[in-house]
Design an enzyme around this catalytic site. Structure first.
Site, PDB file in Angstrom:
ATOM      1  N   ASP A   1     -10.829  -4.784  -6.141  1.00 14.02           N
ATOM      2  CA  ASP A   1     -11.101  -3.834  -7.214  1.00 14.02           C
ATOM      3  C   ASP A   1     -11.395  -4.683  -8.434  1.00 14.02           C
ATOM      4  O   ASP A   1     -10.537  -5.450  -8.894  1.00 14.02           O
ATOM      5  CB  ASP A   1      -9.883  -2.942  -7.483  1.00 14.02           C
TER       6      ASP A   1
ATOM      7  N   SER B   1      -5.919   1.440   4.545  1.00 11.29           N
ATOM      8  CA  SER B   1      -6.518   0.831   3.348  1.00 11.29           C
ATOM      9  C   SER B   1      -7.265  -0.452   3.676  1.00 11.29           C
ATOM     10  O   SER B   1      -6.756  -1.339   4.355  1.00 11.29           O
ATOM     11  CB  SER B   1      -5.443   0.518   2.317  1.00 11.29           C
TER      12      SER B   1
ATOM     13  N   VAL C   1      -6.225   7.242  -3.031  1.00 11.70           N
ATOM     14  CA  VAL C   1      -5.475   6.094  -2.492  1.00 11.70           C
ATOM     15  C   VAL C   1      -5.454   6.235  -0.970  1.00 11.70           C
ATOM     16  O   VAL C   1      -5.131   7.303  -0.447  1.00 11.70           O
ATOM     17  CB  VAL C   1      -4.010   6.073  -3.020  1.00 11.70           C
TER      18      VAL C   1
ATOM     19  N   HIS D   1      -7.764  -2.683   1.623  1.00 11.16           N
ATOM     20  CA  HIS D   1      -7.135  -3.790   0.911  1.00 11.16           C
ATOM     21  C   HIS D   1      -6.264  -4.642   1.841  1.00 11.16           C
ATOM     22  O   HIS D   1      -6.022  -5.802   1.561  1.00 11.16           O
ATOM     23  CB  HIS D   1      -6.347  -3.276  -0.295  1.00 11.16           C
TER      24      HIS D   1
ATOM     25  N   GLU E   1     -15.638   5.256  -6.065  1.00 10.44           N
ATOM     26  CA  GLU E   1     -14.796   4.211  -6.676  1.00 10.44           C
ATOM     27  C   GLU E   1     -15.723   3.103  -7.164  1.00 10.44           C
ATOM     28  O   GLU E   1     -16.031   2.180  -6.414  1.00 10.44           O
ATOM     29  CB  GLU E   1     -13.789   3.650  -5.659  1.00 10.44           C
TER      30      GLU E   1
ATOM     31  N   HIS F   1     -14.484  -0.624  -6.482  1.00  9.10           N
ATOM     32  CA  HIS F   1     -14.038  -1.171  -5.188  1.00  9.10           C
ATOM     33  C   HIS F   1     -15.208  -1.807  -4.427  1.00  9.10           C
ATOM     34  O   HIS F   1     -16.130  -1.120  -4.001  1.00  9.10           O
ATOM     35  CB  HIS F   1     -13.396  -0.046  -4.365  1.00  9.10           C
TER      36      HIS F   1
ATOM     37  N   GLN G   1       0.831  -1.195   0.000  1.00  9.98           N
ATOM     38  CA  GLN G   1       0.000   0.000   0.000  1.00  9.98           C
ATOM     39  C   GLN G   1       0.874   1.256   0.000  1.00  9.98           C
ATOM     40  O   GLN G   1       0.579   2.228  -0.683  1.00  9.98           O
ATOM     41  CB  GLN G   1      -0.924   0.004   1.234  1.00  9.98           C
TER      42      GLN G   1
HETATM   43 ZN    ZN Z   1      -9.814  -0.657  -3.919  1.00 12.43          ZN
END
Ligand code: ZN
Length: 266
Positions: free
Chosen positions: A190, A181, A175, A183, A238, A241, A146
């Site tokens: 994504d 994040s 970001v 993620h 997004e 996402h 990240q």
């Molecule tokens: Zn994402």
């Protein structure tokens, strides 16, 4: 005289038998009344028990929501009900050393927490059956990965003439700052359309995203950063996402048109 005695005895017998009947009737009546009282009490206890059971469920839900928001790494690592609800955002960072216990490679070099393997595979397979073509462009990212993505994006802004601090602010809009994040949870993916790969608003107009936005909740996923909720999530729209939160929460979030932050009351 004899007759009178007989009469007396008969009266006595009648009286006695009447008494016995009365006693029996009395007992029966008492039993009957006791039965009614017991049934009523039982119904009362049952409804009290049901109420207590419901209160217990509600309290557990509240506790899960609290843990999801405030003990995210610990709660995510466990398998307590609601583990998939963990909140990771700018104000709720995830422990930088967190890593899913088991990863599942959904596509080459794209892995997710193995616990979401089944719903993710099913969603992608159903999308394909619907004639759509999409792929997972990004999935689990460690803290270090990240940081690399963040730095690269920030560098782009600097090269476009932005001062470092402004570049940092611009980067933050698209970001997540390392440690914040989703993620890193292994629960976010994504997904992009094969025929339109740009990560911009138009991605949201592809047939693939339209299908995903409409159906993802059926598989326990949500569109995590909807267009009209940037002030709540801190992240701009997004359309690619998606985040696994579990079927129950996904349904509620979808139906109420809210975000994970709002669902958790954060
Ligand atoms: Zn994402």
């Amino acid at each position: 005289m004899r007759k009178k005695v007989n009469l007396d005895q008969r009266l006595k017998r009648v009286f006695l038998s009447g008494g016995v009947v009365g006693v029996i009737a009395g007992i029966l009546f008492t039993v009957f009344v006791a039965d009614i009282i017991i049934s009523r009490k039982e119904a009362e206890f049952e409804s009290q028990n049901a109420k207590l059971a419901q209160e217990k469920v509600d309290l557990q839900h509240q506790l899960n929501k609290y843990n999801a928001a405030h003990n995210n790494a610990e709660f995510l690592a466990g398998n307590e009900e609601g583990w998939a609800l963990v909140l990771v955002n700018e104000t709720h960072p995830l422990d930088t050393s967190y890593a899913p216990a088991e990863l599942y490679e959904v596509e080459s070099e794209r892995s997710v927490d193995a616990r979401i393997r089944e719903p993710l595979d099913r969603m992608l397979a159903d999308a394909e059956k619907a004639g759509l073509s999409m792929y997972v462009a990004s999935a689990y990212r460690s803290y270090d990965q990240q940081r690399t993505v963040f730095n690269a994006t920030m560098q782009d802004w600097i090269e476009q003439g932005y001062m470092p601090l402004d570049a940092y602010d611009e980067t933050k809009k698209s970001v997540a700052v390392p440690g914040t994040s989703e993620h890193a949870t292994g629960l976010a993916v994504d997904i992009i359309a094969s025929e339109y790969e740009a990560l911009d608003d138009r991605q949201g107009e592809t047939a693939e995203q339209i299908w995903l936005m409409e159906h993802c909740w059926e598989y326990g996923f949500i569109l995590r950063y909807p267009p009209e909720k940037a002030d709540v999530t801190g992240i701009i729209f997004e359309p690619w996402h998606y985040r696994y939160v579990g079927e129950e929460a996904a349904k509620e979030i979808h139906e109420q048109n809210i975000t994970l932050e709002e669902y958790l009351g954060e």
